[in-house]
Write an enzyme that holds these catalytic residues in place. Structure first.
Site, PDB file in Angstrom:
ATOM      1  N   CYS A 113      -3.151  16.136   8.696  1.00  0.00           N
ATOM      2  CA  CYS A 113      -3.142  17.507   8.148  1.00  0.00           C
ATOM      3  C   CYS A 113      -2.770  18.557   9.197  1.00  0.00           C
ATOM      4  CB  CYS A 113      -4.495  17.845   7.551  1.00  0.00           C
ATOM      5  SG  CYS A 113      -5.006  16.676   6.315  1.00  0.00           S
ATOM      6  N   HIS A 253      -5.470  25.411   6.543  1.00  0.00           N
ATOM      7  CA  HIS A 253      -5.165  24.168   5.828  1.00  0.00           C
ATOM      8  C   HIS A 253      -6.039  24.133   4.573  1.00  0.00           C
ATOM      9  CE1 HIS A 253      -4.686  20.089   4.716  1.00  0.00           C
ATOM     10  NE2 HIS A 253      -5.815  19.660   5.248  1.00  0.00           N
ATOM     11  N   ASN A 283      -5.216  19.222  -1.487  1.00  0.00           N
ATOM     12  CA  ASN A 283      -4.903  18.997  -0.065  1.00  0.00           C
ATOM     13  C   ASN A 283      -3.574  18.249   0.038  1.00  0.00           C
ATOM     14  OD1 ASN A 283      -4.731  18.061   2.559  1.00  0.00           O
ATOM     15  ND2 ASN A 283      -6.838  17.312   2.663  1.00  0.00           N
TER      16      ASN A 283
HETATM   17  N1  ACO Z   1     -17.133  13.481  -9.034  1.00  0.00           N
HETATM   18  C1  ACO Z   1     -18.467  13.434  -9.168  1.00  0.00           C
HETATM   19  N2  ACO Z   1     -19.307  13.020  -8.186  1.00  0.00           N
HETATM   20  C2  ACO Z   1     -18.746  12.664  -7.011  1.00  0.00           C
HETATM   21  C3  ACO Z   1     -17.355  12.686  -6.806  1.00  0.00           C
HETATM   22  C4  ACO Z   1     -16.546  13.115  -7.869  1.00  0.00           C
HETATM   23  N3  ACO Z   1     -15.213  13.192  -7.762  1.00  0.00           N
HETATM   24  N4  ACO Z   1     -17.113  12.288  -5.544  1.00  0.00           N
HETATM   25  C5  ACO Z   1     -18.284  12.018  -4.974  1.00  0.00           C
HETATM   26  N5  ACO Z   1     -19.284  12.227  -5.864  1.00  0.00           N
HETATM   27  C6  ACO Z   1     -20.724  12.057  -5.674  1.00  0.00           C
HETATM   28  C7  ACO Z   1     -21.044  11.088  -4.563  1.00  0.00           C
HETATM   29  O1  ACO Z   1     -21.017   9.756  -5.040  1.00  0.00           O
HETATM   30  C8  ACO Z   1     -22.437  11.528  -4.180  1.00  0.00           C
HETATM   31  O2  ACO Z   1     -23.347  11.003  -5.108  1.00  0.00           O
HETATM   32  P1  ACO Z   1     -24.799  10.470  -4.623  1.00  0.00           P
HETATM   33  O3  ACO Z   1     -25.476  11.668  -4.015  1.00  0.00           O
HETATM   34  O4  ACO Z   1     -25.407   9.977  -5.887  1.00  0.00           O
HETATM   35  O5  ACO Z   1     -24.507   9.412  -3.602  1.00  0.00           O
HETATM   36  C9  ACO Z   1     -22.408  13.049  -4.383  1.00  0.00           C
HETATM   37  O6  ACO Z   1     -21.275  13.300  -5.252  1.00  0.00           O
HETATM   38  C10 ACO Z   1     -22.219  13.836  -3.107  1.00  0.00           C
HETATM   39  O7  ACO Z   1     -21.154  13.252  -2.347  1.00  0.00           O
HETATM   40  P2  ACO Z   1     -20.678  13.831  -0.956  1.00  0.00           P
HETATM   41  O8  ACO Z   1     -19.612  12.957  -0.408  1.00  0.00           O
HETATM   42  O9  ACO Z   1     -21.877  14.104  -0.112  1.00  0.00           O
HETATM   43  O10 ACO Z   1     -20.053  15.237  -1.456  1.00  0.00           O
HETATM   44  P3  ACO Z   1     -19.539  16.448  -0.600  1.00  0.00           P
HETATM   45  O11 ACO Z   1     -20.262  17.661  -0.991  1.00  0.00           O
HETATM   46  O12 ACO Z   1     -19.461  16.115   0.872  1.00  0.00           O
HETATM   47  O13 ACO Z   1     -18.040  16.626  -1.135  1.00  0.00           O
HETATM   48  C11 ACO Z   1     -15.790  16.126  -0.406  1.00  0.00           C
HETATM   49  C12 ACO Z   1     -17.105  15.557  -0.984  1.00  0.00           C
HETATM   50  C13 ACO Z   1     -15.233  17.085  -1.399  1.00  0.00           C
HETATM   51  C14 ACO Z   1     -14.850  14.963  -0.169  1.00  0.00           C
HETATM   52  C15 ACO Z   1     -16.085  16.852   0.930  1.00  0.00           C
HETATM   53  O14 ACO Z   1     -16.908  16.049   1.720  1.00  0.00           O
HETATM   54  C16 ACO Z   1     -14.841  17.202   1.720  1.00  0.00           C
HETATM   55  O15 ACO Z   1     -14.046  18.031   1.321  1.00  0.00           O
HETATM   56  N6  ACO Z   1     -14.683  16.634   2.924  1.00  0.00           N
HETATM   57  C17 ACO Z   1     -13.647  17.058   3.893  1.00  0.00           C
HETATM   58  C18 ACO Z   1     -12.264  16.621   3.537  1.00  0.00           C
HETATM   59  C19 ACO Z   1     -11.331  17.028   4.631  1.00  0.00           C
HETATM   60  O16 ACO Z   1     -11.373  18.141   5.144  1.00  0.00           O
HETATM   61  N7  ACO Z   1     -10.465  16.137   5.087  1.00  0.00           N
HETATM   62  C20 ACO Z   1      -9.649  16.442   6.221  1.00  0.00           C
HETATM   63  C21 ACO Z   1      -8.241  16.388   5.945  1.00  0.00           C
HETATM   64  S1  ACO Z   1      -7.703  14.952   5.049  1.00  0.00           S
HETATM   65  C22 ACO Z   1      -6.403  14.225   5.923  1.00  0.00           C
HETATM   66  O17 ACO Z   1      -6.261  14.346   7.107  1.00  0.00           O
HETATM   67  C23 ACO Z   1      -5.423  13.372   5.125  1.00  0.00           C
END
Ligand code: ACO
Length: 326
Positions: A113, A253, A283
């Site tokens: 990214c 980003h 993204n």
């Molecule tokens: N729909 C419903 N529930 C979901 C989904 C979904 N799509 N995805 C995950 N959940 C659930 C999980 O299973 C978890 O359930 P549990 O508590 O029963 O185990 C709960 O939601 C919370 O999951 P988390 O992973 O803790 O959710 P979080 O608030 O962290 O959000 C996300 C997830 C959106 C992926 C976030 O962590 C994020 O944006 N991370 C950063 C991404 C990023 O910046 N990447 C860098 C660039 S990517 C690259 O370089 C290609």
């Protein structure tokens, strides 16, 4: 002092829109969850046969048109991508052929990214040193082909697209004031596509284990991203002796709205001064910043003399920023 300035911008998004409601039919998720946790409402996905070089080509043509330049005027092409057409030749070479940019050297740059800002860093250095005159820097990604459509925690995040800029030398105050690039390979396991390279060459086994698809430890990545980007943005302003109030626009980003809001809050910047299009495209990795920059320019949100901060964070881990004076 010689520095590089952005002469023109361009972008291209595939026509096919996939909404959060569409994803509700594929994995166990809801529009509300995706909107609350990420800010994303829809994303663009390529049609059959469209590869990264095709998106890069359209974005480059748009930038060349705005710059009123011909492909032969470009002497270097850098394509930032982690989803190129094939391991080799580079997507940059394929783009060079499509454009007919016969005077240009071409190479790909892989910093996930952060790739586009890494590309600006390299191009800026080569222009400042006098080694290149007109550089096309493109961020182009087709993440949809490497997305695990069975994994609800990642498939809701990504989209396809491309953005491009053309850089040239200037002795004026306008242009790239500074670029900053960083990495931490010790955290490489947070976001990766483990299969298909020399580590785990493509085989029946790698496919059955789904190693050819993106893996991400989302929550851990989120925490590192917030911490890192908050610091990166403040440091970049400090290095340029600028106060956050002097910034006209932050172009981050577009990975997660909550990460963007945290960075803006730390800088004390109102969200009106932050460019957002994550709701439309999700993204798009290396394409995200140049697409946003192009849309900001087209929307008239970038004016002569404005200070603009670009920043990104991604797989590697890598992170990067650029301070521009428009
Ligand atoms: N729909 C419903 N529930 C979901 C989904 C979904 N799509 N995805 C995950 N959940 C659930 C999980 O299973 C978890 O359930 P549990 O508590 O029963 O185990 C709960 O939601 C919370 O999951 P988390 O992973 O803790 O959710 P979080 O608030 O962290 O959000 C996300 C997830 C959106 C992926 C976030 O962590 C994020 O944006 N991370 C950063 C991404 C990023 O910046 N990447 C860098 C660039 S990517 C690259 O370089 C290609």
């Amino acid at each position: 002092m010689l520095r590089a300035r952005i002469l023109a911008t361009g972008s291209y998004l595939p026509e096919n829109i996939v909404t959060n409601q569409d994803l509700e039919n594929i994995v166990d998720t809801t529009d509300d969850w995706i909107t609350d946790r990420t800010g994303i409402k829809e994303r663009r996905i390529v049609s059959d046969g469209q590869a990264a070089s095709d998106l890069a080509f359209e974005a480059s043509l748009a930038a060349l048109k705005k710059a009123q330049l011909k492909p032969k005027d470009i002497d270097l092409i850098i394509v930032a991508t982690v989803t190129g057409d094939m391991p080799f030749p580079s997507t940059a070479c394929l783009l060079q052929a499509k454009l007919g940019a016969k005077n240009a050297a071409a190479f790909d740059l892989g910093a996930a990214c952060s790739g586009f800002i890494y590309g600006l860093h390299v191009a800026n250095g080569l222009i400042r040193s006098g080694m290149h005159q007109r550089v096309l820097v493109v961020g182009a990604e087709v993440l949809s082909k490497f997305t695990d459509w069975q994994d609800r925690s990642t498939c809701i995040l990504f989209g396809d697209g491309a953005g491009a800029v053309i850089l040239e030398p200037t002795k004026e105050k306008h242009g790239i004031w500074s670029t900053h690039i960083y990495s931490d390979g010790n955290l490489s396991d947070l976001i990766m596509l483990p299969g298909g390279g020399s580590h785990a060459a493509c085989s029946r086994e790698t496919i059955l284990k789904r190693l050819h698809l993106i893996k991400m430890k989302g929550n851990e990545t989120f925490k590192v991203a917030v911490r890192t980007l908050e610091e990166l943005a403040s440091d970049t302003l400090e290095k340029n002796n600028l106060d956050p109030a002097q910034l006209s626009l932050l172009i981050p980003h577009q990975a997660n709205l909550r990460i963007i809001q945290a960075t803006a809050k730390r800088l004390g910047m109102p969200m009106e001064k932050v460019f957002l299009n994550i709701q439309k495209y999700g993204n798009t990795s290396a394409a995200s910043v140049p697409i946003a920059l192009d849309e900001a320019v087209d929307a008239g949100r970038v004016k002569d003399g404005d200070y603009i901060l670009l920043e990104a964070f991604g797989g590697g881990l890598t992170w990067a920023s650029a301070l521009l004076r428009w």
